[in-house]
Enzyme design. Sequence first.
Site, short mmCIF file in Angstrom:
data_model
loop_
_atom_site.label_atom_id
_atom_site.label_comp_id
_atom_site.label_asym_id
_atom_site.label_seq_id
_atom_site.Cartn_x
_atom_site.Cartn_y
_atom_site.Cartn_z
N LYS A 98 1.95 1.61 -5.45
CA LYS A 98 1.53 1.03 -6.75
C LYS A 98 0.58 2.01 -7.42
O LYS A 98 -0.36 2.47 -6.77
CB LYS A 98 0.82 -0.30 -6.52
N GLU A 119 -6.09 3.85 -2.05
CA GLU A 119 -6.33 2.89 -0.95
C GLU A 119 -5.08 2.93 -0.09
O GLU A 119 -3.98 2.73 -0.59
CB GLU A 119 -6.50 1.47 -1.48
N MET A 177 0.88 -1.20 0.00
CA MET A 177 0.00 0.00 0.00
C MET A 177 0.90 1.21 0.00
O MET A 177 2.03 1.10 0.39
CB MET A 177 -0.88 -0.02 1.25
N PRO A 178 0.44 2.38 -0.39
CA PRO A 178 -0.85 2.64 -0.98
C PRO A 178 -0.97 2.20 -2.43
O PRO A 178 0.04 2.02 -3.11
CB PRO A 178 -0.98 4.15 -0.87
N ILE A 179 -2.19 1.93 -2.83
CA ILE A 179 -2.52 1.63 -4.23
C ILE A 179 -3.31 2.83 -4.76
O ILE A 179 -4.27 3.26 -4.15
CB ILE A 179 -3.34 0.33 -4.34
#
Lengths: 62, 62, 62, 62, 62, 62
Positions: free
Chosen positions: B40, C7, B1-3
Site C-alpha cells: 500500500k 512500515e 504490509m508493507p505500508i
Amino acid sequence: MPIVQIEMIGGRTIEQKRAMVKEVTEALVKTINCKRESVKIIIRDMEKHNIADGGVLKCDQS
Amino acid sequence: MPIVQIEMIGGRTIEQKRAMVKEVTEALVKTINCKRESVKIIIRDMEKHNIADGGVLKCDQS
Amino acid sequence: MPIVQIEMIGGRTIEQKRAMVKEVTEALVKTINCKRESVKIIIRDMEKHNIADGGVLKCDQS
Amino acid sequence: MPIVQIEMIGGRTIEQKRAMVKEVTEALVKTINCKRESVKIIIRDMEKHNIADGGVLKCDQS
Amino acid sequence: MPIVQIEMIGGRTIEQKRAMVKEVTEALVKTINCKRESVKIIIRDMEKHNIADGGVLKCDQS
Amino acid sequence: MPIVQIEMIGGRTIEQKRAMVKEVTEALVKTINCKRESVKIIIRDMEKHNIADGGVLKCDQS
C-alpha cells in the site's frame, strides 16, 4: 494518548466524520481503558491519485 | 504490509505518480519478498512553505 | 524530500534492508526526477501483534 | 535526522511558520546535539473538521 | 494540537529528551501562539539500520 | 483504505489489542461505509519517556 491517525479516501460528509470520531473514541475507551478526553484523532482525506495498491493508483483501478 | 508513506514536493504529474508507485512496489517485491498486492502506498504532496531544512522553509531557499 | 516511511513486518535481514533502500531510492530518482541524496527512508519493523487487517491481528491470521 | 512532523490547525501565516521552523530547529540543535542542516521539518495544516478530541470534532467544540 | 512526531537516531539520554520536549514546546508556544498544554510530542528512537540517505543505510555510512 | 495508525502507551495485553482492532474496525465500517477487509490498523506502543504533554515527559508527570 492515544493518538489516532486515519488516512481515508476523501469525500465523506462531516456527519460521517462526526459519527466516526465518536465511535472510534468509544471503541478505544471500551477496549484499552483510556480516558475519553485523552483520545486525539487526526483525519487525512486522500485523493485517489495519491493512493496505490499492488503498484496501481486507486484512480486507475476499475 | 508493507505500508509506504511518501512525502514529496507537490507538482508531479499523474504519469510520474503512476510510474513511481509501480517502480517502488516492484522494488519492495524484489528485495523484501512481499506480495505485490499487499503493498500500500500513500503519497502526500507537500507545499514548499510547509517543508524546512536546517531551519529554513523550502520556499525561502534559493 | 522525498521522505519515505516504510512500515513492514519485522524479521528482514540487514541485507534485505540494504537492497530495499537502494532500489526504492533508484525507483524515486528514475520516476519523479529527485536527487538521490535528497531521498530519506525510515523503516519501521512491525510485530504481528501490532498490525491488523479487517479487524483481525496478523498474529491471529492463519 | 531528526525528521519532525508537525500537525497543527491551519491558518498560520508564513511568517509564523518561518519563525516556528527556525526556533524548533534551534531547540533540537541545542538539546540533542544534532547538526542544524540535518533537521527536516514537515508541517501539515489541519482543518477543524479533521481533528477530534474526546470524540468530538474540533469544529463542533465551542 | 499541535501534535509533533520526532524521528531521531536512538541513544539520547532522558535528560536530553527532557530538555528537547521543553524547548520544542516553548518554540511552538512562542511562534504559533498555541497553548503549552495543547502541545503533544511523540519521540521515535530509530536504529541506524532503519534509516537511509541517498539509498545507503546510516549504519553503512562512514 | 482506511489506514489507521494508533500511538498508545505500551503495556496493553494482546487481548486488549485484539478487542481494540475489532471494535475500531467495526466503528469505521459502521460510520464511513468502508469494507471491513480494507481496514488496516498499525499499533505503536510508546514508552512514557518518549511522549510529552505541555513540554513535560509522561514519565515525569505525577
